[in-house]
Design a protein around this motif. Structure first.
Motif, PDB file in Angstrom:
ATOM      1  N   LEU A  35      35.397  47.517   8.876  1.00 45.74           N
ATOM      2  CA  LEU A  35      36.710  47.997   9.286  1.00 45.74           C
ATOM      3  C   LEU A  35      36.881  47.971  10.806  1.00 45.74           C
ATOM      4  CD1 LEU A  35      37.446  51.008   6.903  1.00 45.74           C
ATOM      5  CD2 LEU A  35      38.557  48.785   6.944  1.00 45.74           C
ATOM      6  N   VAL A  36      35.849  48.391  11.542  1.00 43.77           N
ATOM      7  CA  VAL A  36      35.967  48.405  13.014  1.00 43.77           C
ATOM      8  C   VAL A  36      36.145  46.974  13.539  1.00 43.77           C
ATOM      9  CG1 VAL A  36      34.731  48.858  15.170  1.00 43.77           C
ATOM     10  CG2 VAL A  36      34.687  50.554  13.380  1.00 43.77           C
ATOM     11  N   VAL A  37      35.270  46.073  13.095  1.00 40.88           N
ATOM     12  CA  VAL A  37      35.360  44.687  13.573  1.00 40.88           C
ATOM     13  C   VAL A  37      36.651  44.028  13.055  1.00 40.88           C
ATOM     14  CG1 VAL A  37      34.230  42.435  13.598  1.00 40.88           C
ATOM     15  CG2 VAL A  37      32.852  44.494  13.756  1.00 40.88           C
ATOM     16  N   GLY A  38      36.963  44.286  11.788  1.00 39.16           N
ATOM     17  CA  GLY A  38      38.177  43.719  11.193  1.00 39.16           C
ATOM     18  C   GLY A  38      39.431  44.205  11.885  1.00 39.16           C
ATOM     19  N   TRP A  39      39.461  45.483  12.221  1.00 40.35           N
ATOM     20  CA  TRP A  39      40.635  46.058  12.894  1.00 40.35           C
ATOM     21  C   TRP A  39      40.783  45.471  14.293  1.00 40.35           C
ATOM     22  CZ3 TRP A  39      44.978  47.516  11.556  1.00 40.35           C
ATOM     23  CH2 TRP A  39      45.732  48.482  12.197  1.00 40.35           C
ATOM     24  N   TRP A  40      39.663  45.273  14.948  1.00 43.43           N
ATOM     25  CA  TRP A  40      39.675  44.639  16.276  1.00 43.43           C
ATOM     26  C   TRP A  40      40.238  43.215  16.154  1.00 43.43           C
ATOM     27  CZ3 TRP A  40      34.717  42.542  19.068  1.00 43.43           C
ATOM     28  CH2 TRP A  40      35.077  42.047  20.327  1.00 43.43           C
TER      29      TRP A  40
ATOM     30  N   ILE B  94      28.591  45.544  19.421  1.00 44.01           N
ATOM     31  CA  ILE B  94      30.028  45.435  19.117  1.00 44.01           C
ATOM     32  C   ILE B  94      30.844  46.122  20.223  1.00 44.01           C
ATOM     33  CG2 ILE B  94      31.830  46.193  17.502  1.00 44.01           C
ATOM     34  CD1 ILE B  94      29.717  45.836  15.280  1.00 44.01           C
ATOM     35  N   GLY B  95      30.419  47.321  20.612  1.00 39.57           N
ATOM     36  CA  GLY B  95      31.127  48.056  21.672  1.00 39.57           C
ATOM     37  C   GLY B  95      31.097  47.301  22.983  1.00 39.57           C
ATOM     38  N   MET B  96      29.984  46.670  23.285  1.00 43.64           N
ATOM     39  CA  MET B  96      29.858  45.925  24.535  1.00 43.64           C
ATOM     40  C   MET B  96      30.821  44.735  24.538  1.00 43.64           C
ATOM     41  SD  MET B  96      26.230  45.257  26.328  1.00 43.64           S
ATOM     42  CE  MET B  96      25.793  43.643  25.830  1.00 43.64           C
ATOM     43  N   LEU B  97      30.929  44.065  23.387  1.00 39.14           N
ATOM     44  CA  LEU B  97      31.853  42.926  23.299  1.00 39.14           C
ATOM     45  C   LEU B  97      33.300  43.396  23.460  1.00 39.14           C
ATOM     46  CD1 LEU B  97      30.229  40.921  20.349  1.00 39.14           C
ATOM     47  CD2 LEU B  97      30.294  40.264  22.748  1.00 39.14           C
ATOM     48  N   MET B  98      33.608  44.566  22.883  1.00 38.72           N
ATOM     49  CA  MET B  98      34.970  45.102  23.004  1.00 38.72           C
ATOM     50  C   MET B  98      35.294  45.425  24.464  1.00 38.72           C
ATOM     51  SD  MET B  98      35.054  47.741  19.857  1.00 38.72           S
ATOM     52  CE  MET B  98      35.274  47.215  18.169  1.00 38.72           C
TER      53      MET B  98
END
Lengths: 55, 204
Positions: A35-40, B94-98
């Motif tokens: 969900l986090v990656v998909g939402w991004w 993931i946070g770092m990429l964001m």
């Protein structure tokens, strides 16, 4: 949607603290991750401005 | 392969591994509190990517929370220790990429950046720094997992209990905060300027 994803993480945190051996943690973790990656990715594709470099 | 170290030093390292996890969660609680401080004191509402980075921070903390909980339940092992930091590493990448995404969005010359700067850097730059530190921290903990793995069981003391309580309270606060910001809409606007829930209800 953001609130739902964070609420799901809250449920996962409570489950980890109370029953760290519960296999449902894996499901919650996987669903949260998707969900986090998909939402991004959704925002990257469909929210105008997020992907633009502003000058 | 494990290092040949005296038993007393090994015991100290085990405790260091446990307290490292507690300090980790506390450090991210401080970061999330600072984010709330920016939100409420400076009236800077988090944007889409800011909110996603907060989610990644919460996600990243699940690993150390898992380690603390497993130790409190008497189920700690090297495998569980490494698994905990595996959770953390994935969340941190993931946070770092964001945050890198937001940094490159705002990295153009003359771009003032999003929100105000804290100690010369914007919140998303700080987020990138914290995620980078977490990646290194996780790497070190996984490299020395045998030595740093906490004892099989440690009672959940007052400090870890308080830290876990603060962490849960901050997740709950984020749920409420983002609900106020999004209101009854499906997603956040690109540049949020008001709490949509209050606006929709005609309160503000």
């Amino acid at each position: 949607m953001d609130a739902i994803v964070i609420a799901l993480m809250a449920a996962m945190a409570v489950l980890i603290i109370r029953k760290p051996r519960d296999p449902h943690i894996w499901y919650l973790w996987g669903i949260s991750l998707v969900l986090v990656v998909g939402w991004w990715m959704f925002h990257e594709v469909f929210t105008p401005g997020v992907t633009e470099v502003t000058l | 392969m494990s290092l040949q170290i005296p038993r007393s030093v090994q015991r100290d390292l085990s405790l260091a591994g446990y307290w490292g996890a507690v300090v980790f969660v506390f450090a991210f609680c401080v970061v999330l509190l600072c984010a709330f401080l920016l939100q409420f004191a400076s009236s800077e509402l988090p944007c889409v990517l800011c909110m996603l980075q907060r989610m990644a921070m919460i996600f990243t903390c699940m690993g150390p929370v898992y380690i603390i909980s497993r130790t409190a339940h008497g189920e700690m092992s090297v495998t569980n220790f490494a698994r905990g930091y595996g959770y953390t590493l994935i969340g941190a990448v993931i946070g770092m990429l964001m945050s890198l995404r937001q940094l490159t969005n705002r990295g153009a010359p003359l771009d003032p950046g999003y929100g105000s700067a804290v100690l010369g850097l914007h919140a998303y730059t700080w987020a990138f720094v914290t995620f980078a530190i977490v990646v290194l921290w996780s790497g070190v903990n996984m490299l020395f997992a045998v030595e740093l793995s906490p004892p099989r069981q440690l009672p959940l003391g007052v400090v870890p209990k308080l830290v876990l309580g603060l962490f849960l309270a901050l997740i709950a606060a984020n749920v409420v905060s983002v609900f106020f910001e999004v209101g009854f809409h499906w997603k956040l606007p690109h540049v949020p300027t008001r709490y949509e829930l209050l606006y929709d209800l005609g309160i503000k």
